[in-house]
Design an enzyme around this catalytic site. Sequence first.
Site, PDB file in Angstrom:
ATOM      1  N   HIS A 363     -15.550   5.205  15.126  1.00  0.00           N
ATOM      2  CA  HIS A 363     -14.315   5.117  14.336  1.00  0.00           C
ATOM      3  C   HIS A 363     -14.202   6.146  13.226  1.00  0.00           C
ATOM      4  O   HIS A 363     -13.247   6.097  12.460  1.00  0.00           O
ATOM      5  CB  HIS A 363     -14.183   3.731  13.704  1.00  0.00           C
ATOM      6  CG  HIS A 363     -13.754   2.671  14.658  1.00  0.00           C
ATOM      7  ND1 HIS A 363     -12.437   2.380  14.910  1.00  0.00           N
ATOM      8  CD2 HIS A 363     -14.459   1.834  15.438  1.00  0.00           C
ATOM      9  CE1 HIS A 363     -12.355   1.398  15.793  1.00  0.00           C
ATOM     10  NE2 HIS A 363     -13.576   1.058  16.133  1.00  0.00           N
ATOM     11  N   LYS A 557      -2.383   1.272   2.826  1.00  0.00           N
ATOM     12  CA  LYS A 557      -3.641   1.445   3.566  1.00  0.00           C
ATOM     13  C   LYS A 557      -4.761   1.454   2.538  1.00  0.00           C
ATOM     14  O   LYS A 557      -4.494   1.542   1.335  1.00  0.00           O
ATOM     15  CB  LYS A 557      -3.635   2.748   4.359  1.00  0.00           C
ATOM     16  CG  LYS A 557      -3.153   3.979   3.549  1.00  0.00           C
ATOM     17  CD  LYS A 557      -3.136   5.242   4.378  1.00  0.00           C
ATOM     18  CE  LYS A 557      -1.950   5.366   5.290  1.00  0.00           C
ATOM     19  NZ  LYS A 557      -2.300   5.581   6.686  1.00  0.00           N
ATOM     20  N   ARG A 558      -6.010   1.380   2.981  1.00  0.00           N
ATOM     21  CA  ARG A 558      -7.109   1.487   2.037  1.00  0.00           C
ATOM     22  C   ARG A 558      -6.933   2.730   1.169  1.00  0.00           C
ATOM     23  O   ARG A 558      -6.425   3.742   1.642  1.00  0.00           O
ATOM     24  CB  ARG A 558      -8.447   1.604   2.790  1.00  0.00           C
ATOM     25  CG  ARG A 558      -9.008   0.292   3.273  1.00  0.00           C
ATOM     26  CD  ARG A 558     -10.304   0.516   4.040  1.00  0.00           C
ATOM     27  NE  ARG A 558     -10.106   1.435   5.151  1.00  0.00           N
ATOM     28  CZ  ARG A 558     -10.840   2.527   5.372  1.00  0.00           C
ATOM     29  NH1 ARG A 558     -11.830   2.845   4.568  1.00  0.00           N
ATOM     30  NH2 ARG A 558     -10.590   3.297   6.409  1.00  0.00           N
ATOM     31  N   LYS A 563      -7.145   9.903   2.768  1.00  0.00           N
ATOM     32  CA  LYS A 563      -5.807   9.417   3.111  1.00  0.00           C
ATOM     33  C   LYS A 563      -4.747   9.989   2.162  1.00  0.00           C
ATOM     34  O   LYS A 563      -3.559   9.869   2.398  1.00  0.00           O
ATOM     35  CB  LYS A 563      -5.780   7.894   3.113  1.00  0.00           C
ATOM     36  CG  LYS A 563      -6.601   7.276   4.271  1.00  0.00           C
ATOM     37  CD  LYS A 563      -6.617   5.759   4.178  1.00  0.00           C
ATOM     38  CE  LYS A 563      -7.414   5.067   5.275  1.00  0.00           C
ATOM     39  NZ  LYS A 563      -6.706   4.966   6.559  1.00  0.00           N
ATOM     40  N   THR A 669      -3.557   2.950  12.616  1.00  0.00           N
ATOM     41  CA  THR A 669      -2.750   1.977  13.347  1.00  0.00           C
ATOM     42  C   THR A 669      -1.553   1.580  12.490  1.00  0.00           C
ATOM     43  O   THR A 669      -0.536   1.144  13.012  1.00  0.00           O
ATOM     44  CB  THR A 669      -3.548   0.706  13.713  1.00  0.00           C
ATOM     45  OG1 THR A 669      -4.238   0.254  12.537  1.00  0.00           O
ATOM     46  CG2 THR A 669      -4.539   0.993  14.827  1.00  0.00           C
ATOM     47  N   LYS A 673       2.511   0.676  13.454  1.00  0.00           N
ATOM     48  CA  LYS A 673       3.283  -0.502  13.042  1.00  0.00           C
ATOM     49  C   LYS A 673       4.581  -0.084  12.356  1.00  0.00           C
ATOM     50  O   LYS A 673       5.630  -0.702  12.564  1.00  0.00           O
ATOM     51  CB  LYS A 673       2.463  -1.353  12.066  1.00  0.00           C
ATOM     52  CG  LYS A 673       1.164  -1.875  12.636  1.00  0.00           C
ATOM     53  CD  LYS A 673       0.351  -2.516  11.493  1.00  0.00           C
ATOM     54  CE  LYS A 673      -1.116  -2.504  11.768  1.00  0.00           C
ATOM     55  NZ  LYS A 673      -1.908  -2.731  10.540  1.00  0.00           N
TER      56      LYS A 673
HETATM   57  C1  LIG Z   1      -2.849  -1.849  10.019  1.00  0.00           C
HETATM   58  C2  LIG Z   1      -3.618  -2.218   8.820  1.00  0.00           C
HETATM   59  C3  LIG Z   1      -4.553  -1.320   8.292  1.00  0.00           C
HETATM   60  C4  LIG Z   1      -4.769   0.054   8.860  1.00  0.00           C
HETATM   61  O1  LIG Z   1      -3.845   0.957   8.269  1.00  0.00           O
HETATM   62  P1  LIG Z   1      -4.007   2.534   8.410  1.00  0.00           P
HETATM   63  O2  LIG Z   1      -2.747   3.049   7.809  1.00  0.00           O
HETATM   64  O3  LIG Z   1      -4.096   2.827   9.876  1.00  0.00           O
HETATM   65  O4  LIG Z   1      -5.213   2.930   7.658  1.00  0.00           O
HETATM   66  C5  LIG Z   1      -5.255  -1.704   7.165  1.00  0.00           C
HETATM   67  N1  LIG Z   1      -5.062  -2.901   6.589  1.00  0.00           N
HETATM   68  C6  LIG Z   1      -4.165  -3.784   7.063  1.00  0.00           C
HETATM   69  C7  LIG Z   1      -3.978  -5.084   6.367  1.00  0.00           C
HETATM   70  C8  LIG Z   1      -3.419  -3.482   8.193  1.00  0.00           C
HETATM   71  O5  LIG Z   1      -2.528  -4.372   8.658  1.00  0.00           O
END
Ligand SMILES: *Cc1c(COP(=O)(O)O)cnc(C)c1O
Length: 824
Positions: A363, A557-558, A563, A669, A673
């Site tokens: 990952h 996101k984190r 990022k 991911t 979404k």
């Molecule tokens: C989808 C999701 C992530 C991943 O987000 P990225 O933008 O791909 O880093 C992290 N935390 C939560 C709660 C999510 O639903």
Amino acid sequence: MTAPNRSPSAADDGALRAAFRAAFERELGLATQGTTVDAALRAAAAACRDLLAQRWTRTQAEDAGPDGQRVSRRVHYLSMEFLMGRALGNALAALGLEDELRDQLARLGHSLPDVLERESDAALGNGGLGRLAACFLDAFAEQGLPAFGYGLRYRYGMFAQGIEGGRQIERPDDWMKHGEPWELPRPELRYPVGFGGHVSIGADLRHHWSPAERLVAEGYDFIVPAHHSERVATLRQWQAKAADPIDFNAFCHGDYAAASRHQLAADSLNWVLYPDDSTAAGRALRLKQEAFLVSASLQDLIARHLREGQSLDTLGQRNAIHLNDTHPALAPAELMRLLLDEHQLPWHQAWAITTQAVSYTNHTLMPEALETWPVSLFEELLPRHLGIIYEINHRFLDDVRRRFPHDHSRVARMSLIDEGSDHSERRVRMAALAIVASHKVNGVSALHSELMVQTIFADYAAMWPERFHNVTNGVTPRRWLSQANPGLAGLLDGRIGTAWRKDLGQLAALKPLAADPALGQEFMAVKRANKQRLAARIERELGLAVNVDSLFDVQIKRIHEYKRQLLNLLHVVARYQAILDNPQGPDGKDWVPRTVVIAGKAASAYQAAKLIIRLAHDIAAIINHDPRVAGRLKLVFLPNYSVSLAETILPAADLSEQISTAGTEASGTGNMKFALNGAITIGTWDGANIEMAEAMGVENMFVFGLRTEAVAQLVARGYQPARFERENAQLQRVLNAIDKGLFSPTEPERYRPLIDHLLGIDRYLLLADFADYVATQAQVDALYRQPAAWAERALRNVAGMGWFSADRTIRDYVERVWAVPEGV
Ligand SMILES: *Cc1c(COP(=O)(O)O)cnc(C)c1O
């Protein structure tokens, strides 16, 4: 909002409803606090759990049958994280019981949304990797795959994020404080797990390990339902108990602390995900957690295999063991130990079973994120595993030497043991162990898989090119579209029918309709309603009013330097300055009003990420209260990012920020979404952004910044960030404002280190990408001024996302990794 296309007939529906009502009333009757919202939530959860447990029993009976009926081997998905979120909304949708519960609640004077909102998230994960595992469980069920997810039952999850004075504070996330009505305890499942002690060789020439510490793993199941069949998947989470919970001798002498010592040590294993590894105790705890997860899960799958009347000869043929990243990479060593020492198989047979069963997903490309553990820690905690790893390594390096004679540096690079230099200790390379023991290794987007074999795993790929492949991530449309965005889901049903709910590829039917102005208007109306819902939440939580007609520009996101939330903030400051310079707007057109929304947690020991959170709050405090920009720009940081918060934010987003330095985001991911919910992406040519752009047409995405090769070239030439600053007056002003304390007037030096880093090193090339990012944001504004054109592009995003369903991802894994091996 009952999901159409469910399999149960209307008659079954009636029976299910009656069963649910009876269970709900029974549970409510048992509640001691009357019929409060909490009591109703518990009763509803328990009633759903009863019905799901029946489906669980039927699924297990089907899966114990002959292989011919199965699409794959039974899959065992080992993961340190499962970021499940809330369960009630999903269970009701899967069971088709939303209306029934709504009616029952109305009788009690409660509303369904209130009850749903009351549930705590099961936040047993950190970010994308954990959420992926949760989406996969959903797809396992939907695809009818015989599958178990295996994890740990963390009492306090990761942590709950609070903000005090603009700073992140971490609190224990006490998500089980009201009990866990979803859990099915499995007290009959108890497996011994040991640590420490010593290994001896018996007269039979077999190894005997006598651990110093003995624990027992107990199983707790969480059932994940399919939405279009009665299949379920299982998440089995392990709880540690002491083998001898109290030291009776100490107890009788009145030394209660000593008497409970073993139980306390066992409990600490389940306290939190990723204990702070800046201390030796934290590191040891983390390795113990990994070993505990792996050992209990493998013992469980072997027991099941034998219980089904199979012999160990067929263990690898009938069972797939998948490692979600390197955290469970001890699995091959533990499986070897169980087969060799507990089941007395010879090495060659044990190894054949292991490599047939095990597969691994990587990952991250960041070398510092690949786990290694000191050999000394293995000696202390896992002496038998270390011996097995040495033996695996010995045989493996013989192979390497045969393939690449006289190439000593290659042998050293590939060894499972990093021999260290004079000053560093010897360490076990967990990713190498995972690769050597796996029949398949994959990355999670096309770019990431390509870079993986060119960089971190190049030596292994040279040895076994056929072992490496790509499986691009996906997300479950049940949670991330049907549940999160019922408005959009309903609009789709009306326009293209409901087939997309079972087969997300059917979203392509939207493409020919994307330019329909009436559809565009309906889409924008749905979006606006979602924005109103988010605005209400922002007002409630932060006391801040935002303009629902502004462009909602979202990055959730984190918080991590790669990022580049900081790049986002630099743009916010640039826009703030530009508005002050030119209140009438650029080129005489009014400013497109924006609300920039950020959410995310920083790892508790990650100071640079925490400073970015603080800067976001400092900037927000100035901008949001400056009357000169009123109505044109707001910056919002929503605390405690979680699955349920994402479910509220995503449907309301106009613009999705996916701005990692090219070559650093494995897949992402979140990007999927957002697009599925009709947000347009501003993003770099990174991770799955690339495949999304290709699927929807790159003209429907705002792509900016250096690409991977250009990043590598710039770094190779000697990147000098200060040169980018010198050549860009706008960037100078932005950095200067932050550096001079404009946003931290009480402590002007607060961000000096951050600015120094940007001008000196800038590891993630923010300054190199700044100009293009700001210019691309101006293109975003221009499109947003034309609502019909905006809506068309957003709809083309939705139409192009069919391939990014977790169902497709799981079918890829089944075909290429988990299929029943030929000839069985
Ligand atoms: C989808 C999701 C992530 C991943 O987000 P990225 O933008 O791909 O880093 C992290 N935390 C939560 C709660 C999510 O639903």
